[in-house]
Design an enzyme around this catalytic site. Structure first.
Site, PDB file in Angstrom:
ATOM      1  N   ASP A  51      40.923  28.854  93.639  1.00  0.00           N
ATOM      2  CA  ASP A  51      42.118  28.038  93.416  1.00  0.00           C
ATOM      3  C   ASP A  51      41.762  26.671  92.845  1.00  0.00           C
ATOM      4  OD1 ASP A  51      43.508  30.132  94.505  1.00  0.00           O
ATOM      5  OD2 ASP A  51      44.099  29.094  96.342  1.00  0.00           O
ATOM      6  N   TYR A 366      48.900  39.326  93.769  1.00  0.00           N
ATOM      7  CA  TYR A 366      50.211  38.730  93.563  1.00  0.00           C
ATOM      8  C   TYR A 366      50.990  39.529  92.511  1.00  0.00           C
ATOM      9  CZ  TYR A 366      49.003  34.453  96.179  1.00  0.00           C
ATOM     10  OH  TYR A 366      48.676  33.552  97.154  1.00  0.00           O
ATOM     11  N   GLU A 383      48.827  41.400  89.539  1.00  0.00           N
ATOM     12  CA  GLU A 383      47.378  41.333  89.537  1.00  0.00           C
ATOM     13  C   GLU A 383      46.797  42.670  89.990  1.00  0.00           C
ATOM     14  OE1 GLU A 383      46.906  36.620  90.831  1.00  0.00           O
ATOM     15  OE2 GLU A 383      46.690  38.194  92.347  1.00  0.00           O
TER      16      GLU A 383
END
Length: 414
Positions: A51, A366, A383
């Site tokens: 992230d 996701y 994904e």
């Protein structure tokens, strides 16, 4: 749970990891714009899978050609940046009166992690958006809404995020951007000692001119969320929220005031969360063909189900509304595996979710759903990969009837 059905459709890869430890695309968001029959597919470009290594957002535009989509090239959205910040969590919404697309996102300081913000109670995020007047062909300048929407309350928010995924416009015209914040309720000297995530809505009642936020959903921990509008007592609009939790099951909550306040959320044992949870997507969909929802596929009466408080979910109201919920999420209770599409043909009932139709077997993550109602189609941007769920982001079109194509998928889950 009964054995699930599998998708036999071909998917299109829109974003592909460039090498095992390098450039990676994550966090899909999908928007369909009916007048131009255009899809906007967004993702984060990252230098690694982490992230904190997000760089900026990317976009691909697709145009419907019959039951297929012609996709344009990948475009970097460098307009969606602030100096010294990385851009994350795309969350678009289409405003049908003006035709504008609002793209919300976060700008986070350098490589500051979410964990670091929670640990020290120091928010490093800015709430921003772009606006497009031409279905995503061009974009205006970035606008920072942090002070307008959060203001002085930000000192109680260790960090926050929008989406990820799509926002919606309600029948009333209100624009809704789902969000969540880590709220600091207690401090010990200079350290936050009680920080909990809570979902909430960011909304506009003037077609996107000004924005505000609603109340936290709680008291349970709720995080990444999405919302869909359904129908309650006497045809009144009700906002349904599906939220990620760390508690093994998805949280569901309803609002009767367009998202300012939600009733206490309920954990749904039909909708499993893997360890640590995962983002999921939900849409409201009006099918072209409406079967009799009084009976299950075997012809027997549907089982009695528990109703949520303060909501009227009579069959007459539901048939008049004619809207179902569709939900995408990994189906494994242990890992992010086997992306499933669930359907609820009676959205205000606790136990009416179908067993999942598996859109993609194997590692996944996701996802974001969109609706092409004029053709009776749904779309999913998700994904997936062979070894890991972040190797690529694929797009797939399918119909509600394909999701409900076998008895296993139309009977309630055990």
């Amino acid at each position: 749970m009964e054995e699930a059905s599998s998708c036999s459709l071909n998917s299109t890869t829109l974003f592909q990891q460039e090498d095992a430890k390098g450039i990676t695309y994550r966090i899909p968001a999908l928007l369909y714009i009916p007048p131009s029959c255009t899809f906007l597919a967004f993702a984060e470009k990252r230098s690694t899978v982490k992230d904190e290594d997000a760089l900026y957002l990317v976009l691909r535009r697709g145009v419907m050609r019959g039951r297929s989509v012609q996709w344009g090239p990948l475009q970097p959205l460098l307009e969606a940046t602030l100096p010294g910040h990385r851009t994350m969590n795309p969350c678009p919404v289409w405003e049908q009166n003006t035709g504008r697309v609002y793209l919300f996102f976060l700008c986070v300081q350098a490589h500051v992690t979410e964990r670091c913000q929670i640990m020290w109670g120091k928010n490093a995020c800015r709430l921003c958006f772009l606006c497009s007047e031409d279905a995503g062909c061009s974009w205006g300048e970035v606008k920072d809404l942090t002070e307008e929407v959060i203001g002085s309350e930000v000192k109680h928010w260790a960090t926050f995020a929008v989406g990820p995924g799509h926002g919606i416009q309600l029948q009333s015209g209100r624009l809704i951007i789902p969000a969540y914040a880590y709220y600091i309720s207690h401090w010990f000297f200079c350290f936050p000692c009680s920080v909990k995530p809570h979902s909430l809505m960011i909304y506009s009642d003037d077609l996107g001119v000004t924005w505000h936020h609603g109340k936290f959903i709680g008291p349970q921990k709720t995080g990444e969320c999405q919302v869909a509008e359904v129908t309650g007592r006497a045809g009144n609009p009700v906002l349904y929220c599906s939220a990620r939790t760390p508690n093994r099951f998805r949280a569901e909550a309803f609002s009767c005031d367009c998202g300012d306040y939600f009733q206490k959320p309920t954990l749904n044992p039909q909708l499993r969360e893997p360890r640590y949870g995962c983002q999921g997507s939900v849409v409201s969909f009006r099918p072209l063909k409406m079967p009799d929802i009084r009976q299950d596929p075997s012809g027997k009466d549907s089982p009695t189900t528990q109703k949520y408080p303060l909501l009227d979910s009579s069959l007459e109201a539901e048939e008049g509304a004619g809207r179902w919920l569709f939900y995408s999420h990994p189906t494994s209770k242990k890992h992010r595996l086997n992306l499933g599409i669930y359907c609820n043909r009676n959205p205000l009932e606790v136990t009416c979710w179908s067993c999942p139709w598996i859109l993609r077997y194997g590692p996944c993550g996701y996802s974001d759903l969109a609706v092409v109602e004029e053709q009776g189609l749904l779309a999913c941007l998700f994904e997936c990969g062979k070894e890991h769920g972040y190797e690529q982001i694929d797009f797939c079109l399918f119909s509600d009837q394909e999701v409900l194509s076998c008895d296993d998928c139309t009977s309630p889950m055990n």
